[in-house]
Design an enzyme around this catalytic site. Structure first.
Site, PDB file in Angstrom:
ATOM      1  N   CYS A  34      -7.875 -20.137  34.797  1.00  0.00           N
ATOM      2  CA  CYS A  34      -7.200 -20.785  33.658  1.00  0.00           C
ATOM      3  C   CYS A  34      -6.219 -21.865  34.086  1.00  0.00           C
ATOM      4  O   CYS A  34      -6.030 -22.847  33.360  1.00  0.00           O
ATOM      5  CB  CYS A  34      -6.539 -19.734  32.791  1.00  0.00           C
ATOM      6  SG  CYS A  34      -7.791 -18.709  31.962  1.00  0.00           S
TER       7      CYS A  34
ATOM      8  N   ASP B  25      -1.005 -17.686  30.618  1.00  0.00           N
ATOM      9  CA  ASP B  25      -1.678 -16.383  30.560  1.00  0.00           C
ATOM     10  C   ASP B  25      -1.030 -15.291  31.425  1.00  0.00           C
ATOM     11  O   ASP B  25      -1.734 -14.501  32.065  1.00  0.00           O
ATOM     12  CB  ASP B  25      -3.153 -16.527  30.965  1.00  0.00           C
ATOM     13  CG  ASP B  25      -3.925 -17.439  30.040  1.00  0.00           C
ATOM     14  OD1 ASP B  25      -3.320 -17.964  29.092  1.00  0.00           O
ATOM     15  OD2 ASP B  25      -5.127 -17.658  30.277  1.00  0.00           O
TER      16      ASP B  25
ATOM     17  N   LYS C  82      -5.292 -19.121  22.960  1.00  0.00           N
ATOM     18  CA  LYS C  82      -6.503 -19.872  23.335  1.00  0.00           C
ATOM     19  C   LYS C  82      -7.676 -18.918  23.546  1.00  0.00           C
ATOM     20  O   LYS C  82      -7.514 -17.843  24.134  1.00  0.00           O
ATOM     21  CB  LYS C  82      -6.241 -20.700  24.602  1.00  0.00           C
ATOM     22  CG  LYS C  82      -5.889 -19.901  25.849  1.00  0.00           C
ATOM     23  CD  LYS C  82      -5.435 -20.840  26.957  1.00  0.00           C
ATOM     24  CE  LYS C  82      -5.232 -20.148  28.280  1.00  0.00           C
ATOM     25  NZ  LYS C  82      -6.396 -19.574  28.913  1.00  0.00           N
TER      26      LYS C  82
HETATM   27  N1  TIU Z   1      -6.304 -16.603  32.501  1.00  0.00           N
HETATM   28  C1  TIU Z   1      -7.373 -16.540  33.285  1.00  0.00           C
HETATM   29  O1  TIU Z   1      -7.364 -17.014  34.413  1.00  0.00           O
HETATM   30  N2  TIU Z   1      -8.489 -15.839  32.803  1.00  0.00           N
HETATM   31  C2  TIU Z   1      -9.419 -15.241  33.603  1.00  0.00           C
HETATM   32  O2  TIU Z   1     -10.383 -14.651  33.115  1.00  0.00           O
HETATM   33  N3  TIU Z   1      -9.181 -15.280  34.945  1.00  0.00           N
HETATM   34  C3  TIU Z   1      -9.903 -14.690  35.935  1.00  0.00           C
HETATM   35  O3  TIU Z   1      -9.595 -14.950  37.100  1.00  0.00           O
HETATM   36  N4  TIU Z   1     -10.857 -13.858  35.642  1.00  0.00           N
END
Ligand code: TIU
Length: 246
Positions: A169, A31, A136
């Site tokens: 994530c 991500d 995802k």
């Molecule tokens: N990729 C991921 O960590 N999504 C989130 O929403 N992370 C947050 O820390 N909010």
């Protein structure tokens, strides 16, 4: 841990050395999207300072370059939703009582929606041809995706993990992977959180109790373990004229 097979690499890690074979290992970059790393994205609408994640970019670039040079499997993930939000649980969309939420228009397009500018992986870490990209809808990269099948069908049993955010994530994905039997090495400096204390606590938790969910190391130690392989791979590429970085 002296019964290591020939060809097995060893990285100093917490809580003890991590061993792996390059051929059965994938780099998973989680991500690294504008929605988390840039101003105006999902991270910021949740009330976070996106700049806190940027230190993970440079070390991740170095690891990505090494993985590409060695021909390792590289997997990128992207959190995001279909334009009609049909894959976004209402609970996720409504959570936080945000003025601006998932699917709403922001400075980088609709927030956390596939195909929008903010959803793209940042240019420094953009996937190249031949790399796997997993879209995802959740925090974990195994939930509602083909990731397990992709890894199993390529004989992958070890994962080197980079990405953001550490306690969301990255942690969810590592726990999912661990329960599926993968051996995960989380690269501390290639991961980041909006909250440094959560970053540190997550890394400590994952490695606690004898690597209950995985190992943690600095990317420099991984790169040092990989470095001797690069000249061999270059020689093989030249010998077999299979192209690549030789
Ligand atoms: N990729 C991921 O960590 N999504 C989130 O929403 N992370 C947050 O820390 N909010």
């Amino acid at each position: 841990m002296n019964d290591v097979m020939p060809g097995t690499l060893r990285v100093p890690a917490n809580p003890y050395d991590y061993t792996f074979d390059v051929g059965s290992t994938a780099l998973v970059v989680i991500d690294m999207q504008g929605d988390f790393l840039l101003p105006g994205g999902f991270g910021e609408v949740l009330g976070n300072d996106a700049s806190r994640l940027r230190p993970a970019i440079q070390p991740s670039m170095r690891v990505l370059a090494a993985a590409r040079e060695l021909g390792m499997l590289v997997v990128h993930t992207r959190e995001g939703h279909l334009a009609d939000l049909s894959d976004c649980p209402p609970a996720k969309r409504l959570r936080g009582q945000l003025a601006l939420g998932i699917g709403d228009p922001g400075p980088m397009g609709r927030i956390l929606v596939r195909g929008e500018p903010g959803w793209e992986i940042v240019p420094e870490l953009a996937p190249i041809a031949g790399e796997i990209v997993i879209d995802k809808p959740g925090k974990g990269a195994f939930f509602a995706t083909p990731l397990d099948h992709v890894l199993l069908s390529r004989g992958i049993s070890s994962l080197l993990v980079a990405g953001v955010t550490t306690e969301v994530c990255v942690q969810t994905t590592v726990r999912e992977a661990n329960d599926r039997g993968y051996e995960c090495l989380v690269l501390a400096d290639c991961t980041a959180s909006y909250y440094p204390e959560f970053h540190e606590a997550t890394l400590a938790m994952l490695a606690s109790q004898g690597a209950i969910a995985g190992w943690v190391a600095d990317s420099a130690d991984l790169l040092a373990a990989l470095a001797p392989l690069a000249p061999l791979v270059r020689r093989m590429r030249r010998a077999f004229a299979v192209g690549g970085a030789a």
